[in-house]
Design an enzyme around this catalytic site. Structure first.
Site, PDB file in Angstrom:
ATOM      1  N   PHE A  19     -22.172  10.299 -32.155  1.00 22.76           N
ATOM      2  CA  PHE A  19     -23.382  11.126 -32.011  1.00 22.76           C
ATOM      3  C   PHE A  19     -24.244  11.238 -33.256  1.00 22.76           C
ATOM      4  CE2 PHE A  19     -20.599  15.150 -32.361  1.00 22.76           C
ATOM      5  CZ  PHE A  19     -21.145  15.625 -33.547  1.00 22.76           C
ATOM      6  N   VAL A  38     -34.311  13.556 -12.675  1.00 21.24           N
ATOM      7  CA  VAL A  38     -35.339  12.537 -12.465  1.00 21.24           C
ATOM      8  C   VAL A  38     -34.736  11.421 -11.615  1.00 21.24           C
ATOM      9  CG1 VAL A  38     -36.867  10.875 -13.565  1.00 21.24           C
ATOM     10  CG2 VAL A  38     -36.437  13.086 -14.652  1.00 21.24           C
ATOM     11  N   HIS A  89     -17.283   7.475 -25.066  1.00 17.24           N
ATOM     12  CA  HIS A  89     -18.372   6.976 -25.906  1.00 17.24           C
ATOM     13  C   HIS A  89     -19.153   5.849 -25.239  1.00 17.24           C
ATOM     14  CE1 HIS A  89     -15.717   8.248 -29.613  1.00 17.24           C
ATOM     15  NE2 HIS A  89     -16.223   9.288 -28.985  1.00 17.24           N
ATOM     16  N   GLY A 123     -28.128   7.032 -26.655  1.00 13.53           N
ATOM     17  CA  GLY A 123     -27.019   6.121 -26.921  1.00 13.53           C
ATOM     18  C   GLY A 123     -27.131   4.783 -26.226  1.00 13.53           C
ATOM     19  N   GLY A 179     -23.909  15.935 -24.135  1.00 14.38           N
ATOM     20  CA  GLY A 179     -22.555  15.755 -24.644  1.00 14.38           C
ATOM     21  C   GLY A 179     -22.146  16.765 -25.708  1.00 14.38           C
ATOM     22  N   ASN A 217     -18.128  17.888 -26.335  1.00 14.27           N
ATOM     23  CA  ASN A 217     -17.451  16.921 -27.208  1.00 14.27           C
ATOM     24  C   ASN A 217     -16.619  17.580 -28.293  1.00 14.27           C
ATOM     25  OD1 ASN A 217     -19.167  17.389 -29.445  1.00 14.27           O
ATOM     26  ND2 ASN A 217     -20.610  15.827 -28.759  1.00 14.27           N
ATOM     27  N   ASN A 249     -17.007   7.774 -33.996  1.00 12.01           N
ATOM     28  CA  ASN A 249     -17.630   8.622 -32.980  1.00 12.01           C
ATOM     29  C   ASN A 249     -19.158   8.521 -33.125  1.00 12.01           C
ATOM     30  OD1 ASN A 249     -15.217   9.672 -34.476  1.00 12.01           O
ATOM     31  ND2 ASN A 249     -14.942  10.656 -32.505  1.00 12.01           N
ATOM     32  N   GLU A 255      -8.825   8.721 -34.308  1.00 11.02           N
ATOM     33  CA  GLU A 255      -8.890  10.155 -34.563  1.00 11.02           C
ATOM     34  C   GLU A 255      -7.587  10.798 -34.114  1.00 11.02           C
ATOM     35  OE1 GLU A 255     -11.094  12.155 -30.888  1.00 11.02           O
ATOM     36  OE2 GLU A 255     -12.382  10.751 -31.962  1.00 11.02           O
ATOM     37  N   TYR A 276     -28.482  14.258 -27.513  1.00  7.10           N
ATOM     38  CA  TYR A 276     -28.850  14.065 -28.929  1.00  7.10           C
ATOM     39  C   TYR A 276     -30.210  13.413 -29.099  1.00  7.10           C
ATOM     40  CZ  TYR A 276     -24.216  15.646 -29.971  1.00  7.10           C
ATOM     41  OH  TYR A 276     -23.100  16.438 -30.064  1.00  7.10           O
ATOM     42  N   GLY A 277     -30.394  12.232 -28.476  1.00  8.63           N
ATOM     43  CA  GLY A 277     -31.653  11.521 -28.647  1.00  8.63           C
ATOM     44  C   GLY A 277     -32.826  12.338 -28.128  1.00  8.63           C
TER      45      GLY A 277
HETATM   46  P1  FDA Z   1     -26.049  12.742 -23.676  1.00  6.43           P
HETATM   47  O1  FDA Z   1     -25.080  12.159 -22.721  1.00  6.43           O
HETATM   48  O2  FDA Z   1     -25.541  13.655 -24.718  1.00  6.43           O
HETATM   49  O3  FDA Z   1     -27.164  13.548 -22.880  1.00  6.43           O
HETATM   50  C1  FDA Z   1     -27.777  13.065 -21.713  1.00  6.43           C
HETATM   51  C2  FDA Z   1     -28.277  14.238 -20.889  1.00  6.43           C
HETATM   52  O4  FDA Z   1     -29.170  13.767 -19.892  1.00  6.43           O
HETATM   53  C3  FDA Z   1     -27.181  15.004 -20.164  1.00  6.43           C
HETATM   54  O5  FDA Z   1     -27.334  16.373 -20.413  1.00  6.43           O
HETATM   55  C4  FDA Z   1     -27.404  14.652 -18.690  1.00  6.43           C
HETATM   56  O6  FDA Z   1     -27.048  15.704 -17.805  1.00  6.43           O
HETATM   57  C5  FDA Z   1     -28.895  14.393 -18.657  1.00  6.43           C
HETATM   58  N1  FDA Z   1     -29.324  13.478 -17.587  1.00  6.43           N
HETATM   59  C6  FDA Z   1     -28.748  12.311 -17.230  1.00  6.43           C
HETATM   60  N2  FDA Z   1     -29.443  11.723 -16.241  1.00  6.43           N
HETATM   61  C7  FDA Z   1     -30.482  12.534 -15.976  1.00  6.43           C
HETATM   62  C8  FDA Z   1     -31.567  12.466 -15.038  1.00  6.43           C
HETATM   63  N3  FDA Z   1     -31.726  11.424 -14.217  1.00  6.43           N
HETATM   64  N4  FDA Z   1     -32.448  13.499 -15.001  1.00  6.43           N
HETATM   65  C9  FDA Z   1     -32.302  14.563 -15.838  1.00  6.43           C
HETATM   66  N5  FDA Z   1     -31.302  14.666 -16.745  1.00  6.43           N
HETATM   67  C10 FDA Z   1     -30.415  13.658 -16.810  1.00  6.43           C
HETATM   68  N6  FDA Z   1     -19.100  11.884 -30.050  1.00  6.43           N
HETATM   69  C11 FDA Z   1     -18.969  12.130 -31.383  1.00  6.43           C
HETATM   70  O7  FDA Z   1     -19.743  11.633 -32.187  1.00  6.43           O
HETATM   71  N7  FDA Z   1     -17.962  12.963 -31.812  1.00  6.43           N
HETATM   72  C12 FDA Z   1     -17.058  13.524 -30.961  1.00  6.43           C
HETATM   73  O8  FDA Z   1     -16.178  14.282 -31.387  1.00  6.43           O
HETATM   74  C13 FDA Z   1     -17.174  13.238 -29.559  1.00  6.43           C
HETATM   75  N8  FDA Z   1     -16.274  13.715 -28.641  1.00  6.43           N
HETATM   76  C14 FDA Z   1     -16.504  13.580 -27.288  1.00  6.43           C
HETATM   77  C15 FDA Z   1     -15.683  14.215 -26.365  1.00  6.43           C
HETATM   78  C16 FDA Z   1     -15.986  14.160 -24.997  1.00  6.43           C
HETATM   79  C17 FDA Z   1     -15.095  14.851 -24.012  1.00  6.43           C
HETATM   80  C18 FDA Z   1     -17.143  13.450 -24.562  1.00  6.43           C
HETATM   81  C19 FDA Z   1     -17.513  13.376 -23.117  1.00  6.43           C
HETATM   82  C20 FDA Z   1     -17.949  12.805 -25.491  1.00  6.43           C
HETATM   83  C21 FDA Z   1     -17.644  12.852 -26.849  1.00  6.43           C
HETATM   84  N9  FDA Z   1     -18.469  12.242 -27.793  1.00  6.43           N
HETATM   85  C22 FDA Z   1     -18.260  12.445 -29.143  1.00  6.43           C
HETATM   86  C23 FDA Z   1     -19.607  11.394 -27.374  1.00  6.43           C
HETATM   87  C24 FDA Z   1     -20.970  12.079 -27.512  1.00  6.43           C
HETATM   88  O9  FDA Z   1     -20.946  13.365 -26.930  1.00  6.43           O
HETATM   89  C25 FDA Z   1     -22.032  11.184 -26.848  1.00  6.43           C
HETATM   90  O10 FDA Z   1     -22.035   9.952 -27.538  1.00  6.43           O
HETATM   91  C26 FDA Z   1     -23.424  11.785 -26.905  1.00  6.43           C
HETATM   92  O11 FDA Z   1     -23.474  13.032 -26.261  1.00  6.43           O
HETATM   93  C27 FDA Z   1     -24.461  10.850 -26.289  1.00  6.43           C
HETATM   94  O12 FDA Z   1     -25.742  11.351 -26.588  1.00  6.43           O
HETATM   95  P2  FDA Z   1     -27.015  10.896 -25.767  1.00  6.43           P
HETATM   96  O13 FDA Z   1     -28.212  11.469 -26.445  1.00  6.43           O
HETATM   97  O14 FDA Z   1     -26.960   9.432 -25.594  1.00  6.43           O
HETATM   98  O15 FDA Z   1     -26.869  11.531 -24.302  1.00  6.43           O
END
Ligand code: FDA
Length: 503
Positions: free
Chosen positions: A481, A245, A441, A469, A110, A114, A479, A356, A15-16
């Site tokens: 995102f 990375v 989360h 996050g 995510g 998700n 939740n 939820e 997301y970010g």
């Molecule tokens: P996010 O984790 O989305 O993305 C990080 C990315 O960076 C990944 O693609 C990863 O592979 C990559 N990465 C990591 N390290 C790296 C490196 N060193 N080099 C290159 N790439 C790298 N939230 C919500 O609001 N509603 C919901 O219904 C749900 N349901 C849900 C279900 C399930 C099963 C999960 C696992 C999670 C949820 N969530 C959720 C949580 C939500 O998905 C989560 O909060 C966000 O995806 C976090 O967004 P970020 O931008 O922080 O990183």
């Protein structure tokens, strides 16, 4: 191919990261995104991009020999998990001893795995967790911007009342109402009009074919279809997949050089590459971004990073539980994989809970009501650098999860009492009723205003930013995102305006 230099680099595609890349692209800044997971757009031998949740194959999980699903058992039977071949699958479960963290891997992070629930926290709680952020601006400008960019939609409430797909949610609602509790519809990035057609049988099923944690083949507006598609559409953004990375090095002229490991989908390392940039944005998620900076600080690469790096991590108070339904309260065999309703007891003065109402999309009657409770757990973990494995380890002990259980138990004891029901003790591999050993989360590690300034600029270094996050101090009350997206919108607008980010 990966260039040697790009004016801006974004690590990750969640997301970010996606918000940041879009706004950089719109500003005309050439931007490379580096993602360790795959691009999920090619069908496998079964004609589908993502595998079946009930019959998972190697596409399901990130380099595991056996799947590790959140519901470990059913009637204590080990039916949920299956042996798979290690592969760059879409869902990772990172196990740290006391806590396991589920994260998405692939272009979209995510958003690929998700539950699509797009919930804004109550404003009063937002002001409590991030008091230094102008809530008027967030609620007036950045949340609306995030909702629009994500394609958030609302369920047709008349359809909800009559459809088969949400009978499970209506059963849970009835139990909540009998307890005097209020429920609320949750907005979603799953297309509810598509879901209607799924139930009518006029389109291929996804949410109604038990698809959720291992990816959705249809219906979901994941980031690859929204922000990332728009970012690529600017013509200034490119994405490199299967590029992880490993190191961040600062050069004497202030630019950053990344050490990047390229692999194939079987995990073979193909090359170690270097990419330099002036503006570096960390969007690798709470685990990924925090690990990169903890490693950089503790190996001496970026020695001016503050002590706050690696601190302030939380589970968003996640705890999962099931209730046993009366035999006459059937949910039916069809349960939409995407939740649409929550029990809102957040104003409870002692134990605030937003629960939820989660599906058990097993394709058969389970007589179970499942919940993911989000509680206000004040406990925080932190990360330490482990030189032997060159990784960051989360320090979180099982007892730190107890406040989550106490809060959930307080709410669900009331529901059980009012309905003469009991918990399910067969779902988590042993006889526990509450599962708090994992979180969906993960939040924090590089908290806004502590490891960074009030806009995500990392303290101690110029042109180094956190976008994901990890900025949020461990809890959002709902939740997360939409909040991650809205905060990223706010921060990148300021950074582009003030920091002279340009080609
Ligand atoms: P996010 O984790 O989305 O993305 C990080 C990315 O960076 C990944 O693609 C990863 O592979 C990559 N990465 C990591 N390290 C790296 C490196 N060193 N080099 C290159 N790439 C790298 N939230 C919500 O609001 N509603 C919901 O219904 C749900 N349901 C849900 C279900 C399930 C099963 C999960 C696992 C999670 C949820 N969530 C959720 C949580 C939500 O998905 C989560 O909060 C966000 O995806 C976090 O967004 P970020 O931008 O922080 O990183």
């Amino acid at each position: 191919p990966l260039p040697d230099y790009s004016p801006a680099v974004v690590i990750g595609t969640g997301y970010g990261a996606a918000v940041t890349a879009l706004r950089l692209g719109e500003a005309g800044v050439p931007t490379v995104m580096l993602e360790m997971g795959q691009l999920w757009n090619e069908a496998g031998p079964d004609g589908k991009v993502f595998c079946d949740m009930l019959k998972p194959d190697r596409r399901s999980m990130w380099f595991k020999k056996r799947t590790e699903a959140p519901l470990a058992s059913f009637l204590w039977l080990d039916v949920a998990n299956h042996d798979i071949d290690p592969y760059a699958g879409v869902l990772d479960r990172v196990n740290y001893g006391g806590m396991s963290v589920y994260v998405g891997r692939g272009v979209g992070g995510g958003s690929l795995v998700n539950g699509a629930m797009a919930v804004q926290p109550k404003r009063s709680y937002f002001e409590e967790i991030l008091p230094q952020v102008d809530a008027d601006e967030m609620y007036g400008k950045y949340y609306p911007r995030a909702n629009a960019g994500l394609g958030v939609n609302h369920i047709d409430e008349d359809w909800f009342e009559t459809c088969k797909s949400y009978q499970f949610a209506r059963v849970s609602r009835k139990a909540a109402q009998k307890t005097g509790l209020k429920t609320t519809f949750v907005p979603s990035v799953y297309d509810f009009e598509y879901m209607k057609k799924e139930e009518a049988g006029t389109v291929e099923r996804s949410a109604l074919a038990s698809e959720v944690i291992y990816g959705n083949n249809h219906g979901k507006r994941s980031l690859d279809k929204t922000y990332l598609a728009a970012a690529l559409g600017t013509g200034h953004v490119t994405i490199q997949t299967l590029h992880q990375v490993r190191e961040i090095i600062q050069q004497p002229d202030g630019t950053y050089t990344l050490v990047v490991r390229e692999s194939d989908a079987l995990g073979n390392v193909l090359a170690t590459k270097h990419l330099s940039t002036k503006y570096l944005f960390l969007g690798a998620g709470s685990l990924g971004s925090t690990e990169l900076l903890v490693r950089a600080r503790d190996t001496g690469r970026l020695p001016r990073l503050s002590e706050a790096v690696g601190q302030g991590w939380g589970t968003n108070g996640n705890v999962m539980l099931g209730r046993a339904n009366h035999v006459w309260d059937t949910t039916g065999s069809l349960e939409a994989g995407m939740p649409a309703l929550g029990i809102d007891d957040w104003d409870n003065p002692t134990h605030p809970v937003f629960a939820e109402i989660a599906p058990v999309p097993a394709g058969l009657e389970t007589w179970a009501s499942l919940y993911l409770a989000i509680t206000k757990n004040p406990e925080r973990g932190h990360f330490t650098y482990d030189a032997a494995s060159d990784s960051a380890k989360l320090q979180w002990t099982p007892d730190q999860g107890q406040p989550s259980i106490d809060a959930a138990k307080s709410l669900f004891d009331r529901i059980n009492k009012a309905n003469s029901t009991i918990y399910r003790y067969d779902l988590f591999g042993d006889t526990r009723a509450f599962e708090n050993r994992f979180t969906y989360h993960p939040l924090g590690g590089l908290v806004l205003g502590e490891a960074t300034d009030n806009y995500g600029r990392v303290k101690g270094y110029r042109n180094l930013y956190v976008t994901d996050g990890s900025l949020i101090p461990g809890s959002t009350g709902v939740n997360p995102f939409v909040t991650i997206t809205a905060l990223a919108e706010r921060n990148i607008e300021r950074v582009i305006a003030e920091d002279g980010v340009r080609a």
